[in-house]
Every structure is written in C-alpha cells, then in structure tokens.
Design a protein around this motif. Structure first.
Motif, PDB file in Angstrom:
ATOM      1  N   LEU A  91       0.826  -1.204   0.000  1.00 24.21           N
ATOM      2  CA  LEU A  91       0.000   0.000   0.000  1.00 24.21           C
ATOM      3  C   LEU A  91       0.865   1.259   0.000  1.00 24.21           C
ATOM      4  O   LEU A  91       0.535   2.248  -0.668  1.00 24.21           O
ATOM      5  CB  LEU A  91      -0.927  -0.009   1.216  1.00 24.21           C
ATOM      6  CG  LEU A  91      -2.015  -1.093   1.222  1.00 24.21           C
ATOM      7  CD1 LEU A  91      -2.781  -1.067   2.540  1.00 24.21           C
ATOM      8  CD2 LEU A  91      -2.958  -0.919   0.043  1.00 24.21           C
ATOM      9  N   ASP A  92       1.967   1.235   0.746  1.00 22.50           N
ATOM     10  CA  ASP A  92       2.875   2.391   0.759  1.00 22.50           C
ATOM     11  C   ASP A  92       3.500   2.616  -0.619  1.00 22.50           C
ATOM     12  O   ASP A  92       3.603   3.752  -1.084  1.00 22.50           O
ATOM     13  CB  ASP A  92       3.976   2.184   1.803  1.00 22.50           C
ATOM     14  CG  ASP A  92       3.475   2.389   3.218  1.00 22.50           C
ATOM     15  OD1 ASP A  92       2.603   3.261   3.421  1.00 22.50           O
ATOM     16  OD2 ASP A  92       3.950   1.686   4.127  1.00 22.50           O
ATOM     17  N   PHE A  93       3.930   1.540  -1.266  1.00 21.63           N
ATOM     18  CA  PHE A  93       4.541   1.676  -2.588  1.00 21.63           C
ATOM     19  C   PHE A  93       3.533   2.190  -3.620  1.00 21.63           C
ATOM     20  O   PHE A  93       3.865   3.022  -4.467  1.00 21.63           O
ATOM     21  CB  PHE A  93       5.129   0.345  -3.051  1.00 21.63           C
ATOM     22  CG  PHE A  93       6.391  -0.045  -2.333  1.00 21.63           C
ATOM     23  CD1 PHE A  93       7.453   0.841  -2.229  1.00 21.63           C
ATOM     24  CD2 PHE A  93       6.524  -1.301  -1.756  1.00 21.63           C
ATOM     25  CE1 PHE A  93       8.620   0.483  -1.563  1.00 21.63           C
ATOM     26  CE2 PHE A  93       7.675  -1.665  -1.093  1.00 21.63           C
ATOM     27  CZ  PHE A  93       8.728  -0.774  -0.998  1.00 21.63           C
ATOM     28  N   PHE A  99       7.648   5.750  -0.047  1.00 17.02           N
ATOM     29  CA  PHE A  99       8.596   4.762  -0.565  1.00 17.02           C
ATOM     30  C   PHE A  99       9.475   4.237   0.566  1.00 17.02           C
ATOM     31  O   PHE A  99       9.692   3.024   0.694  1.00 17.02           O
ATOM     32  CB  PHE A  99       9.450   5.399  -1.660  1.00 17.02           C
ATOM     33  CG  PHE A  99      10.482   4.479  -2.239  1.00 17.02           C
ATOM     34  CD1 PHE A  99      10.149   3.571  -3.230  1.00 17.02           C
ATOM     35  CD2 PHE A  99      11.789   4.514  -1.786  1.00 17.02           C
ATOM     36  CE1 PHE A  99      11.104   2.719  -3.765  1.00 17.02           C
ATOM     37  CE2 PHE A  99      12.748   3.665  -2.314  1.00 17.02           C
ATOM     38  CZ  PHE A  99      12.408   2.763  -3.306  1.00 17.02           C
ATOM     39  N   ASN A 100       9.962   5.143   1.411  1.00 15.62           N
ATOM     40  CA  ASN A 100      10.825   4.734   2.519  1.00 15.62           C
ATOM     41  C   ASN A 100      10.077   3.848   3.511  1.00 15.62           C
ATOM     42  O   ASN A 100      10.632   2.880   4.028  1.00 15.62           O
ATOM     43  CB  ASN A 100      11.377   5.969   3.238  1.00 15.62           C
ATOM     44  CG  ASN A 100      12.371   6.729   2.388  1.00 15.62           C
ATOM     45  OD1 ASN A 100      13.040   6.164   1.535  1.00 15.62           O
ATOM     46  ND2 ASN A 100      12.465   8.029   2.609  1.00 15.62           N
ATOM     47  N   ARG A 101       8.814   4.189   3.788  1.00 13.48           N
ATOM     48  CA  ARG A 101       8.026   3.338   4.692  1.00 13.48           C
ATOM     49  C   ARG A 101       7.858   1.945   4.107  1.00 13.48           C
ATOM     50  O   ARG A 101       7.909   0.947   4.832  1.00 13.48           O
ATOM     51  CB  ARG A 101       6.657   3.968   4.960  1.00 13.48           C
ATOM     52  CG  ARG A 101       6.666   5.110   5.948  1.00 13.48           C
ATOM     53  CD  ARG A 101       5.257   5.453   6.411  1.00 13.48           C
ATOM     54  NE  ARG A 101       4.402   5.829   5.284  1.00 13.48           N
ATOM     55  CZ  ARG A 101       4.277   7.060   4.818  1.00 13.48           C
ATOM     56  NH1 ARG A 101       4.954   8.050   5.381  1.00 13.48           N
ATOM     57  NH2 ARG A 101       3.465   7.329   3.808  1.00 13.48           N
ATOM     58  N   GLY A 102       7.641   1.879   2.800  1.00  9.04           N
ATOM     59  CA  GLY A 102       7.501   0.579   2.157  1.00  9.04           C
ATOM     60  C   GLY A 102       8.764  -0.258   2.274  1.00  9.04           C
ATOM     61  O   GLY A 102       8.700  -1.468   2.524  1.00  9.04           O
ATOM     62  N   VAL A 103       9.920   0.387   2.109  1.00  9.35           N
ATOM     63  CA  VAL A 103      11.188  -0.338   2.229  1.00  9.35           C
ATOM     64  C   VAL A 103      11.407  -0.804   3.666  1.00  9.35           C
ATOM     65  O   VAL A 103      11.875  -1.921   3.911  1.00  9.35           O
ATOM     66  CB  VAL A 103      12.359   0.546   1.752  1.00  9.35           C
ATOM     67  CG1 VAL A 103      13.698  -0.112   2.064  1.00  9.35           C
ATOM     68  CG2 VAL A 103      12.243   0.821   0.252  1.00  9.35           C
TER      69      VAL A 103
END
Length: 240
Positions: free
Chosen positions: A131-133, A178-182
C-alpha cells in the motif's frame, strides 16, 4: 482462552507484543531523531527541495525527468516484488495442511493454527508495504505532472521558488511513502524469523529498530548527505 490467543504460547505472545510495539515506534523514533540530531530522511527533504529549485531554473529539464522516471521504476519494482511475495505467502497460508506438511522437514514445527498466525503476520507486513509503494507511485506521477507544468526558467525568481516549494510538497511525501515501504521489509524479515523461534521475532524487531536508527543518524550515507546539505547552505554538520 486458546480461542483468543489462537493457540500461541506465552513466549509467542510476548514476542508478538515486542514486535508490534517496535513497529509502531519506528516512525515516531525517526521523527524524534530528525528533530534532535538531524536524520537522513529529513536532510533528504531539504535536498529534494533544493533539487526542485534547481529544476525550475534549468532550461532543459530532461535530467530531472529521467531521475523521476528512475524513482518511479524503483517503486514499481518493489511493489511488484511485494505482490509476488504476498502471493507466495498466501499460497502457504491458504493451502491448508498440504502446504504446511513439508515445513517440519526444514526444522519449522508448530500446530497448524499457530503456523497460520505466523504466516498471516508476514502477509500483513508485506501488504502494508504494498500500500505504501502504491501510494508513493501515485504521488510520484503527480510530481511528474507538476514538473511538466513548471514555469519557464526566465520567470521571476520569487515565482520559481514558490513553485519549487509546491512541487517539493508532493515529492517529499511520495518519497516518505517509498521509505516506509522499504522499512516494512525489515519487519517482514523479523516476522519470518518467528517461524524458527519466538525469541527471533522479538530480537529481529529490536535489531530492525536499532539498524534503522543507526542508518538514519550515523551511517556514512547520513553523514555524507548532511555534509552535502551544508555545502548547499543548509544546517552545518555536527562536529565530533
């Protein structure tokens, strides 16, 4: 009681609480580091704002378009990888006894219900990252439109600066997503370690927090970005 705990042992429940608290504390921790010492993500916000200022003053903006395209491709790659991983974990989770039958052969043993909870936690981590990405990709596409609509480089400097800040207001949240997804991958690995032993779940979550804190504040990349920011006229790097 088993109905409420899904058959998890006291050690499993304790490790799960440590994991959830670590995951919930991750974002506040990074914001606190940013306020007190300066953090990689916060410094990059300023660098991206400086990038947008430079973009508005360039006559040819092909390089900026290529950099944004590369960022979108990176986010799309991670989103695709997440979908594959979710499908793989879902195949085990919803495959029933047949899918779990071979796990004892690799040293992973637990009641079926407990194993389903463990795989469900991995799926939840990966789904949150997906969802973050997806939201990051959407916002990056909005940024592309804003870059394409940027005023000509010979416009008034105040107008260019105001527009650059507006574009950065969309670009920076996109990169935060993007950073949260990583970061989800750190916790997905910890969740995967739960298959081996509950202690590895708690230890993995705590190690993820410690590693993220170090990378944000004291890693060579963080120090390098901080020095680059000082060259551009931002806050001076701390002296050691």
């Amino acid at each position: 009681m088993d109905e409420w705990t899904f058959g998890l042992s006291a050690m499993d429940l304790g490790a799960l609480v440590v994991f959830l608290l670590s995951w919930l504390a991750c974002e506040p921790m990074i914001r606190a580091i940013s306020r007190r010492r300066g953090a990689l993500n916060a410094d990059l916000d300023l660098m991206r704002t400086a990038w947008m200022r430079a973009m508005t003053r360039r006559e040819m903006r092909m390089v900026d378009s290529q950099l944004l395209g590369h960022t979108i491709n990176s986010a799309s790659f991670f989103a695709s990888a997440n979908l594959i991983l979710i499908a793989a974990v879902g195949g085990v989770l919803f495959g029933g006894e047949a899918a779990l039958r071979n796990l004892p052969a690799v040293g992973v043993e637990a009641p079926t219900r407990v194993m389903e909870v463990k795989f469900a936690l991995i799926s939840i981590c990966l789904a949150r990252g997906l969802l973050d990405f997806i939201w990051s990709i959407r916002q990056l596409n909005y940024t592309v439109a804003l870059v394409g609509a940027a005023p000509e480089s010979d416009a008034a400097p105040d107008h260019l600066d105001a527009y650059a800040l507006t574009v950065a207001e969309v670009l920076n949240p996109a990169m935060h997503g993007f950073n949260r997804g990583v970061r989800v991958y750190y916790f997905a690995l910890a969740a995967g370690a739960w298959l081996i032993h509950p202690a590895f779940l708690a230890l993995g979550a705590l190690m993820a927090i410690a590693l993220l804190a170090w990378r944000q504040s004291a890693s060579p990349a963080a120090l390098g970005v901080r020095h680059a920011l000082s060259v551009l006229g931002g806050p001076a790097p701390p002296t050691s």
